[in-house]
Scaffold this motif. Structure first.
Motif, short mmCIF file in Angstrom:
data_model
loop_
_atom_site.label_atom_id
_atom_site.label_comp_id
_atom_site.label_asym_id
_atom_site.label_seq_id
_atom_site.Cartn_x
_atom_site.Cartn_y
_atom_site.Cartn_z
N GLY A 40 -64.56 35.93 -61.98
CA GLY A 40 -63.30 35.42 -61.46
C GLY A 40 -62.41 34.91 -62.59
O GLY A 40 -62.90 34.61 -63.69
N ARG A 41 -61.13 34.76 -62.30
CA ARG A 41 -60.18 34.27 -63.28
C ARG A 41 -59.39 33.12 -62.67
O ARG A 41 -58.86 33.25 -61.56
N ILE A 42 -59.34 32.01 -63.37
CA ILE A 42 -58.58 30.86 -62.88
C ILE A 42 -57.09 31.15 -63.04
O ILE A 42 -56.62 31.42 -64.15
N GLU A 43 -56.38 31.10 -61.93
CA GLU A 43 -54.94 31.39 -61.94
C GLU A 43 -54.10 30.11 -61.99
O GLU A 43 -52.98 30.13 -62.50
N ARG A 44 -54.63 29.03 -61.44
CA ARG A 44 -53.87 27.79 -61.41
C ARG A 44 -54.83 26.60 -61.43
O ARG A 44 -55.90 26.65 -60.84
N VAL A 45 -54.43 25.54 -62.11
CA VAL A 45 -55.27 24.34 -62.26
C VAL A 45 -54.50 23.14 -61.76
O VAL A 45 -53.34 22.93 -62.11
N GLY A 46 -55.16 22.34 -60.91
CA GLY A 46 -54.55 21.11 -60.43
C GLY A 46 -55.05 19.91 -61.22
O GLY A 46 -56.19 19.90 -61.68
N GLU A 47 -54.22 18.89 -61.38
CA GLU A 47 -54.64 17.69 -62.10
C GLU A 47 -55.31 16.72 -61.13
O GLU A 47 -54.72 16.37 -60.10
N PRO A 48 -56.53 16.30 -61.42
CA PRO A 48 -57.22 15.37 -60.51
C PRO A 48 -56.43 14.08 -60.31
O PRO A 48 -55.78 13.58 -61.23
N ARG A 49 -56.49 13.55 -59.10
CA ARG A 49 -55.78 12.32 -58.77
C ARG A 49 -56.57 11.10 -59.24
O ARG A 49 -57.77 11.01 -59.01
N HIS A 50 -55.90 10.19 -59.91
CA HIS A 50 -56.56 8.99 -60.43
C HIS A 50 -57.23 8.21 -59.29
O HIS A 50 -56.62 7.96 -58.25
N GLY A 51 -58.51 7.87 -59.49
CA GLY A 51 -59.24 7.12 -58.49
C GLY A 51 -59.95 7.95 -57.45
O GLY A 51 -60.71 7.41 -56.64
N SER A 52 -59.75 9.27 -57.44
CA SER A 52 -60.41 10.13 -56.47
C SER A 52 -61.86 10.38 -56.88
O SER A 52 -62.29 9.98 -57.96
N SER A 53 -62.62 11.07 -56.04
CA SER A 53 -64.03 11.31 -56.31
C SER A 53 -64.21 12.45 -57.31
O SER A 53 -63.51 13.47 -57.23
#
Length: 287
Positions: A40-53
Motif C-alpha cells: 500500500g501507499r500512504i496518500e495522506r497523513v493526519g496530525e494526531p490531536r494533542h491529548g488523544s490516545s
C-alpha cells in the motif's frame, strides 16, 4: 495413569498437532499461505490531536491494488486495522494483508516481506514434545539431563545466530554513523490512562509526536517513545532528529546513547551464550 502415561499422551497430542500443521503447510492451506500480501501507499497523513490516545496510531489514507483483480482500493486505518502506524509520510509503502478474495478485511503491517508458511505453531508443538521428553528424562535419570537437554540446544542456537547478530550490530552502527540530522518539533503529546482491574491502580502512558522534514523533502510524522527527558512538557519543543536517509522510519534523537545500547546488547548476547554453554557442559560432565 502413571507419569509415563501422561508423557505418552502429551507427546501424542502435540505430535499430532505438529503433523497436522506441517501437513497443512505442505498443502498450502495455512492462514499465512492463504493471506494476500499487497503493497500500500500512504496518500495522506493526519496530525494526531494533542491529548488523544496513542493506541489508534497516526491517521492515514492508504491506496493499494488487489494483485488478483487489479482493482484499486483507498482506505483508512480507522478501527482495528492490524499494526498501529507510528511513522508516516506521504508516499511511504506499507504492507496490506487480507484473506484471499476479501480485500475489505485488510490489515496494515510494517512488514513488506512475502510472508512465511505458517510453521510457527507446528514448531512450537514440536518444542513442547521435546520439552516433555527432557523433563521426563530429568525426573527419571537426574538433573544433568535437564541442563544438557535445555541448555545444549540453546547454546547451539546461540552459536548459529551469533555471526548474524554481529553483522546486525555492525550494520546498525554503520547506519547510525550515516544518519542525517535535521530539525524537528514535538507537535503533540498523546496520553493513555489505564486502570488495573485487580487493584485499581492507575497508570498513565505518554507518547510525544514529532514532525520533521527529510533532506529530500519528505514530511514525516512519528511517535517518539524514547529520547525525551520530560515527555509531559515536551509539546512545542524543538529537537534534532537523526534519521536513516533510505528509511526515515529509522530515527533517533540521541545517536551516542543508541550506539552505547547496541554495544551493551552485544555484550549481553555473548554473556548469555557463555552461560548456557557452560550449563550444558556441566550437564555433560555430571552425567
Amino acid at each position: 495413569m502413571g507419569r509415563h502415561g501422561y508423557l505418552v499422551l502429551w507427546c501424542v497430542v502435540f505430535g499430532a498437532l505438529a503433523l497436522v500443521g506441517y501437513g497443512r503447510s505442505l498443502a498450502g492451506v495455512t492462514r499465512a499461505q492463504r493471506t494476500v500480501r499487497a503493497k500500500g501507499r500512504i496518500e495522506r497523513v493526519g496530525e494526531p490531536r494533542h491529548g488523544s490516545s496513542p493506541n489508534d496510531g497516526i491517521a492515514v489514507v492508504v491506496s493499494f491494488q488487489d494483485p488478483s483483480t487489479g482493482q484499486e482500493f483507498t482506505v483508512t486505518n480507522d478501527g482495528e486495522r492490524g499494526e498501529r502506524i507510528s511513522v508516516a509520510w506521504t508516499g511511504r509503502e506499507i504492507g496490506v494483508h487480507y484473506p484471499r478474495g476479501r480485500p475489505h478485511a485488510f490489515r496494515f503491517t510494517s512488514d513488506l516481506s512475502e510472508g512465511g508458511r505458517g510453521l510457527g505453531w507446528p514448531a512450537f508443538a514440536v518444542f513442547l514434545v521435546y520439552a516433555g521428553l527432557v523433563v521426563a528424562a530429568a525426573i527419571d535419570w537426574g538433573w544433568p539431563w535437564a541442563l544438557l537437554g535445555f541448555c545444549g540446544p540453546w547454546a547451539l542456537s546461540g552459536v548459529y545466530h551469533l555471526p548474524g547478530n554481529v553483522r546486525d550490530r555492525k550494520r546498525r552502527l554503520d547506519e547510525l554513523a550515516a544518519m542525517a540530522a535535521v530539525p524537528g518539533r514535538v507537535v503533540a503529546v498523546l496520553k493513555n490512562v489505564s486502570v488495573d482491574a485487580d487493584d485499581g491502580h492507575t497508570s498513565t502512558r505518554l507518547v510525544p509526536v514529532i514532525t520533521f522534514t527529510t533532506l529530500d523533502g519528505r514530511a514525516v510524522t512519528a511517535y517518539c517513545e524514547s529520547g525525551l527527558r520530560d515527555p509531559a512538557g515536551s509539546r512545542g519543543l524543538d529537537v534534532t532528529i537523526h534519521y536513516a536517509p533510505d528509511d526515515p522510519a529509522v530515527f533517533v534523537l540521541d545517536v551516542e546513547a543508541e550506539r552505547r545500547s547496541w554495544k551493551r546488547d552485544m555484550v549481553v548476547n555473548v554473556v548469555g551464550l557463555l552461560v548456557v554453554a557452560a550449563a550444558a557442559v556441566v550437564g555433560v560432565v555430571a552425567l
